[in-house]
Design an enzyme around this catalytic site. Sequence first.
Site, short mmCIF file in Angstrom:
data_model
loop_
_atom_site.label_atom_id
_atom_site.label_comp_id
_atom_site.label_asym_id
_atom_site.label_seq_id
_atom_site.Cartn_x
_atom_site.Cartn_y
_atom_site.Cartn_z
N CYS A 109 12.75 3.09 -16.21
CA CYS A 109 13.24 2.70 -17.53
C CYS A 109 13.76 1.26 -17.55
O CYS A 109 14.15 0.72 -16.52
CB CYS A 109 14.40 3.59 -17.94
SG CYS A 109 14.09 5.32 -17.72
N ARG A 124 7.89 -2.53 -16.00
CA ARG A 124 8.55 -1.45 -15.26
C ARG A 124 7.91 -0.10 -15.56
O ARG A 124 8.17 0.87 -14.85
CB ARG A 124 10.04 -1.40 -15.63
CG ARG A 124 10.81 -2.61 -15.21
CD ARG A 124 12.21 -2.60 -15.78
NE ARG A 124 13.04 -1.55 -15.19
CZ ARG A 124 13.73 -1.69 -14.07
NH1 ARG A 124 13.68 -2.81 -13.41
NH2 ARG A 124 14.46 -0.71 -13.60
N TRP A 146 10.93 5.99 -19.10
CA TRP A 146 9.91 6.55 -18.22
C TRP A 146 10.37 7.98 -17.95
O TRP A 146 11.37 8.19 -17.25
CB TRP A 146 9.86 5.71 -16.94
CG TRP A 146 8.91 6.14 -15.90
CD1 TRP A 146 9.05 7.18 -15.03
CD2 TRP A 146 7.66 5.53 -15.56
NE1 TRP A 146 7.97 7.25 -14.20
CE2 TRP A 146 7.10 6.27 -14.50
CE3 TRP A 146 6.96 4.44 -16.08
CZ2 TRP A 146 5.88 5.94 -13.93
CZ3 TRP A 146 5.76 4.12 -15.49
CH2 TRP A 146 5.22 4.86 -14.44
N ASN A 195 19.65 4.28 -17.77
CA ASN A 195 18.59 4.21 -16.78
C ASN A 195 19.13 4.91 -15.54
O ASN A 195 20.27 4.68 -15.16
CB ASN A 195 18.32 2.72 -16.52
CG ASN A 195 17.26 2.48 -15.48
OD1 ASN A 195 16.67 3.42 -14.97
ND2 ASN A 195 17.04 1.22 -15.17
N GLY A 196 18.33 5.80 -14.92
CA GLY A 196 18.80 6.52 -13.73
C GLY A 196 18.77 8.01 -14.00
O GLY A 196 18.09 8.48 -14.91
N GLU A 247 -3.83 4.73 6.71
CA GLU A 247 -3.28 3.97 5.59
C GLU A 247 -3.00 2.51 6.00
O GLU A 247 -3.27 1.58 5.24
CB GLU A 247 -2.01 4.67 5.08
CG GLU A 247 -1.24 3.96 3.98
CD GLU A 247 -2.05 3.67 2.73
OE1 GLU A 247 -3.17 4.18 2.58
OE2 GLU A 247 -1.55 2.89 1.90
N LYS A 265 -4.72 -0.68 4.17
CA LYS A 265 -3.94 -1.79 3.58
C LYS A 265 -4.47 -3.11 4.11
O LYS A 265 -4.70 -4.06 3.37
CB LYS A 265 -2.46 -1.69 3.93
CG LYS A 265 -1.55 -0.80 3.17
CD LYS A 265 -1.43 -0.99 1.71
CE LYS A 265 -2.59 -0.40 0.95
NZ LYS A 265 -2.51 0.93 0.46
N GLU A 300 -8.06 -3.98 2.84
CA GLU A 300 -8.09 -4.29 1.40
C GLU A 300 -7.70 -5.73 1.10
O GLU A 300 -8.30 -6.37 0.25
CB GLU A 300 -7.09 -3.41 0.65
CG GLU A 300 -7.54 -2.01 0.40
CD GLU A 300 -6.52 -1.25 -0.44
OE1 GLU A 300 -5.40 -1.04 0.04
OE2 GLU A 300 -6.84 -0.90 -1.57
N HIS A 314 -13.27 9.34 22.95
CA HIS A 314 -14.53 10.01 22.63
C HIS A 314 -15.53 9.06 21.97
O HIS A 314 -16.44 9.51 21.28
CB HIS A 314 -14.26 11.24 21.75
CG HIS A 314 -13.42 12.26 22.44
ND1 HIS A 314 -13.87 13.01 23.50
CD2 HIS A 314 -12.13 12.63 22.27
CE1 HIS A 314 -12.91 13.81 23.94
NE2 HIS A 314 -11.82 13.59 23.19
N LYS A 361 -7.29 -1.67 -9.89
CA LYS A 361 -6.10 -0.82 -9.75
C LYS A 361 -6.39 0.62 -10.19
O LYS A 361 -5.82 1.56 -9.67
CB LYS A 361 -4.96 -1.41 -10.59
CG LYS A 361 -3.63 -0.75 -10.39
CD LYS A 361 -3.02 -1.06 -9.02
CE LYS A 361 -1.81 -0.23 -8.71
NZ LYS A 361 -1.60 -0.09 -7.26
#
Length: 602
Positions: free
Chosen positions: A2, A27, A75, A99-100, A478, A482, A485, A501, A597
Site C-alpha cells: 500500500c 508499489r 494492496w 499501511n501494514g 535459481e 538469475k 538471465e 555422473h 516480466k
Amino acid sequence: MCGIVGYIGENSSKEILLNGLAELEYRGYDSAGIAVLADDSIFHSKAVGKLANLRDKTKDFEVNGFSIGIGHTRWATHGNPTELNAHPHLGEFSYVVHNGIIENYKEIKDSLMSEGVKFLSQTDTEVIVHLFEKNYKEIKDEFEAFKKTLKSLKGAYAILLITKSQNNKIFFAKNGSPMIIGTNSNELFFASSDAPLLGLANEVVYLEDGEYGYALCDEINLFKDEEKVDIQKNPLVGDKISAQKGGFRFFMEKEIYEQSEVLSDCILGRAMDERVDFEELDENFFDDITHIKICACGTSYHSALATSYLFERVAKISTNVEIASEFRYKEPLLTKETLFIVISQSGETADTLEALKMAKKAGLKTLSICNVDNSSIVREADFSILARAGIEKGVASTKAFATQVMVLWMLALYIAEHKKVISKENLASELKAIKHIPKLCVVKDSLHQKIRRLSKRYLHGHGFFFIGRDIFFPLALEGALKLKEISYLHAEGYPAGEMKHGPIALADANLFTVALMPKSLHYEKTKSNVEELSARDATILAISPEEFDLADDFIKTTSCEHPMEEFFEMMVITQILALEISIRLGNDVDMPRNLAKSVTVE
Ligand code: F6R
C-alpha cells in the site's frame, strides 16, 4: 504494497493527493481513495482498480482554500479489493488510512462490535478509526485518544488519521511501515516514499519506528514513548526515477534490499506464536487431500521445487512439482484427492494459467500463490494466497521468489498442523526460524562490498555450475537462472551429488563452481562433492558458515540451526553475485535482452 499520502495547505489537496498516489503506483495496488476535510465538511471517494477510476469519480469535486487530506492505494491483505475495503476508512466523524497489518484486529473488532459498533469493511484497518472515536468520546482530547488507540494496536503500521473535531491537524504514527513528512514554507505533506514529495517539499523528516504525533501546516509535533522528539529535517534532492529506485542503481538491487521488509509483511498475521494462520483458507481446506501437485514456470518453479522437500518432510504429504509447459501436454493423470497449487509472480503466465484450467476441469481443488491480486490466475483459482512482495519491476525475480518460498514453507506447516504430524515443540521452533528470516535477509554493506570485489574474477570462463543438495539444489537452480538471465553467461544448477555422473567431465580451471555448503544439512556429503571438483582444478566459490580450505573464494555465512535460515541467506548472496557480475559486464540489469516480466504467450 500500500501507499499513503497526506496534505495540509492552501493548494488543491485533491490534485496533490491524486498526483502523490500516482507516484506511488509502482508499489502496486488494487484500489485507491482520498478524504479531504475543508472547514467542517468532509469529502471522500474510493474506487477499485486504477487511479484513473478515482480521478474520474472525483472530477466534480473542487476545494478552494485551506484543507487537509489523506489518500491511499491499497494492496489487498484482509478482504477482497472492493470499494468498501478500500481506504480511507470512516467512523462517525473521522477517517483513517493505514499501511501494514494490525495483527490483533480480530480481538479489537469483536470487542467493539459487542459494544454496538458497526463495521463496513472486512479490513483490519477499520478498527483504528472506531477505536479512536470510542477513545475520543471517553477522553475528549484528540491526541490523547489517538495515543490510547496506538497503545492497543499490535503489528506493523503507518497511519494517518483526520477528524472533523480538529480540522487543521493530521495525526500520524509509524511502526514497521514507511512514512516520510515533507515540508516547505507553508505546506506539509506525508508519503510512503520520497517520490510524491519531489518538486513539492524542500525538506523531509524520515520517521523512525515507534514515532507518532500530529502535524499542522507549519508545525510537526513528534513523540516516541511519550517523550517529545527533536525534528531532524533533511534536504530533499533527487529525480523521480531515482526516487522510485530509492537511490539504488537498479530496481533489481532495490528489490534485493527490500526482501527483509517484504518477508516481514509476508509473515505478518500468518506466522503466529504457536500456529500458522491463513485467513484465505477455510477450516476444511485439506480434508480428503492426500497429494499435492505444484505447477509453475521459471523462478516460481524453483520456489515450488525447494519447498516440495518441506511438504514431504514436515507435512508428510506426497508432493510433486511440474514445469507448467511440460505438464500441459503430458496427458497427466489427475486424481480428486490432489490439491493443485500454482505459483506465479505475475498471475498472468500463460502456461501456468492453462495448467490451472486443466486441473479445475478435472475437478481438482486449486490454490494459487501469487503476487498480483485480481490477476487471471487469482481469479481462476478456487483459493489464493497473496505473496505480498509488492510490485516487482526488475525482470529477474528476487523478492517475489523470497515471498513465494516463505508462503509455501508456512503452508507446509499449516498442513502439518492440520494433519497433526508436527509436535508443538517442532512447530514452535519452525515459527521461530520463520521470524528470524527477515533479519537474515538484511543486506550488510560489508557483504555487498565483498561480493562486488569478488565478482570481477567471474566475468569469463566457459561456464558456471551452482551446486547444492536437498533444498539447496533448487536454490542452485535459481542462482544459476538469475546469473544467466542478467549476465548472459552460461550457468547451470545441479545436484551436488550428481556432478560425478557426467558434468564433472567439464571441470577445469575455467569452470566456475558456486558451491552452496550449508552447515545444517548434509555438510560432509556436499563437501566431498566439492572436493571432487577441486581435485579436477575447477575454480570454487564456496558459500558456507564453515571455512573451506580448498575454495578459491569464500563467502562466510551465519551459522544457523535451521536449513531454511541458511537457504534465505544464501539466496541473497547468489542474487547479489548475479547483480554485480551483470553490472560489471555493462548489461541492463532491469531489462535483460529477450526477456519479459509477464510471459503471456505459450
Ligand atoms: C526469472 C523469472 C521468470 C519467471 C517465470 C514465471 O527471474 O522471473 O523465470 O519466474 O517467467 O513467471 P511468473 O512467476 O510470473 O508466473
